[in-house]
Design an enzyme around this catalytic site. Structure first.
Site, short mmCIF file in Angstrom:
data_model
loop_
_atom_site.label_atom_id
_atom_site.label_comp_id
_atom_site.label_asym_id
_atom_site.label_seq_id
_atom_site.Cartn_x
_atom_site.Cartn_y
_atom_site.Cartn_z
N LYS A 1 0.84 -1.19 0.00
CA LYS A 1 0.00 0.00 0.00
C LYS A 1 0.88 1.24 0.00
O LYS A 1 1.81 1.37 0.81
CB LYS A 1 -0.92 0.00 1.22
CG LYS A 1 -1.91 1.18 1.23
CD LYS A 1 -1.37 2.37 1.98
CE LYS A 1 -2.27 3.58 1.91
NZ LYS A 1 -1.76 4.71 2.72
N GLY B 1 -0.50 9.05 -1.06
CA GLY B 1 -0.32 10.14 -2.01
C GLY B 1 1.00 10.87 -1.85
O GLY B 1 1.47 11.50 -2.80
N GLY C 1 -4.34 11.10 -0.95
CA GLY C 1 -5.00 12.19 -0.25
C GLY C 1 -4.58 13.57 -0.70
O GLY C 1 -5.41 14.47 -0.85
N ASP D 1 -5.74 2.14 3.45
CA ASP D 1 -5.19 1.08 4.31
C ASP D 1 -6.19 -0.06 4.44
O ASP D 1 -5.82 -1.24 4.37
CB ASP D 1 -4.84 1.65 5.69
CG ASP D 1 -3.73 2.67 5.62
OD1 ASP D 1 -2.71 2.41 4.95
OD2 ASP D 1 -3.88 3.74 6.22
N LYS E 1 -4.02 3.78 9.92
CA LYS E 1 -3.04 2.83 9.39
C LYS E 1 -2.77 1.70 10.38
O LYS E 1 -2.77 0.52 10.02
CB LYS E 1 -1.74 3.56 9.07
CG LYS E 1 -0.75 2.77 8.24
CD LYS E 1 0.47 3.59 7.89
CE LYS E 1 0.12 4.87 7.16
NZ LYS E 1 -0.51 4.62 5.84
#
Length: 257
Positions: A7, A10, A42, A159, A214
């Site tokens: 993952k 941004g 984001g 996440d 997260k």
């Protein structure tokens, strides 16, 4: 070897050199095992919303996504960010495919709390598409846009999306961020973290903002997959090549008993 689900957020999109280094490493890594990228974005979403005169709030690190914002959020994540990442992969001779969570019915979403707006809670559904792509030695790059049963598009915390994809393919999950792990009360990065420690650090405000989401997602994944989840920095992507040797820097999130 189980696929590796990575993952990314941004922040790396604002660092072209780091993004280039990451995909250089992924080109090598993909020769050893299947890899899937799940991404948010984001900062790009914020840019798109700001240009349209909108702003959005966050609750415990989760973006409040108003219904009228969804075309812009979808365009930012499934369009701008996703296609930039696919292009970056292709430039490294990686055969990449850009997807959203609901493509191939990979992930099903239920509505989140109303106060979050058009936000979905993801769950793994149909693995056929991802399995086919991995079998063909392709790199799925999956954005965090999904759909509800009625067809409405929803924004999904990236996440949480990565957790759902990890469950879908029984993959090893790695959460890459712009810091080298989770910090403890003394300000140093923790080698490992259990749920009790995390709860204390959240209460103390040491784990805060987006790191709360997260860490919570990592505990969900660790418990469901029955294996530790790593939270580490994308600033040293070469460590991904020795992940199987247990040499990864960062914080290991341990499963709940």
């Amino acid at each position: 070897m189980n696929p590796l689900v990575i993952k990314i957020g941004g922040a790396i999109m604002e660092n072209p050199l780091a993004l280039d280094k990451l995909f250089t490493v992924l080109a090598q890594l993909q020769q050893k095992r299947g890899v899937i990228i799940v991404h948010g974005g984001g900062c790009i979403v914020d840019e798109h919303l700001s240009q349209a005169g909108f702003s959005s709030d966050k609750i415990n690190g989760l973006r409040v996504s108003a219904k009228q914002h969804m075309p812009l959020i979808t365009g930012a994540l499934a369009g701008t960010v996703n296609k930039q990442l696919v292009a970056q992969a292709n430039s490294k001779q990686i055969n990449a495919v850009g997807l959203a969570l609901h493509d191939g019915a990979m992930v099903a979403c239920q509505p989140a709390a109303k106060e979050l707006g058009q936000v979905g809670i993801p769950a793994p559904a149909n693995p056929e598409l991802t399995q086919s792509l991995l079998h063909a030695n392709m790199l799925p790059i999956i954005c965090s846009i999904g759909q509800l049963e009625n067809g409405e598009l929803v924004n999904v915390n990236a996440d949480d999306a990565a957790v759902a994809i990890s469950e879908l393919v029984n993959g090893e999950l790695l959460l890459l961020t712009d810091v080298a792990g989770v910090k403890g009360a003394d300000g140093d990065y923790l080698a490992s973290l259990n749920q009790q420690q995390a709860n204390q650090l959240i209460e103390q405000g040491i784990i805060a903002g987006g790191m709360i989401a997260k860490v919570n997602a990592a505990f969900v994944a660790a418990t469901r997959l029955r294996r530790s989840i790593a939270v580490t920095s994308w600033k040293a992507p070469e460590q991904l090549l020795t992940l199987h040797q247990g040499e990864l820097l960062g914080t290991r999130i341990d499963p709940n008993e």
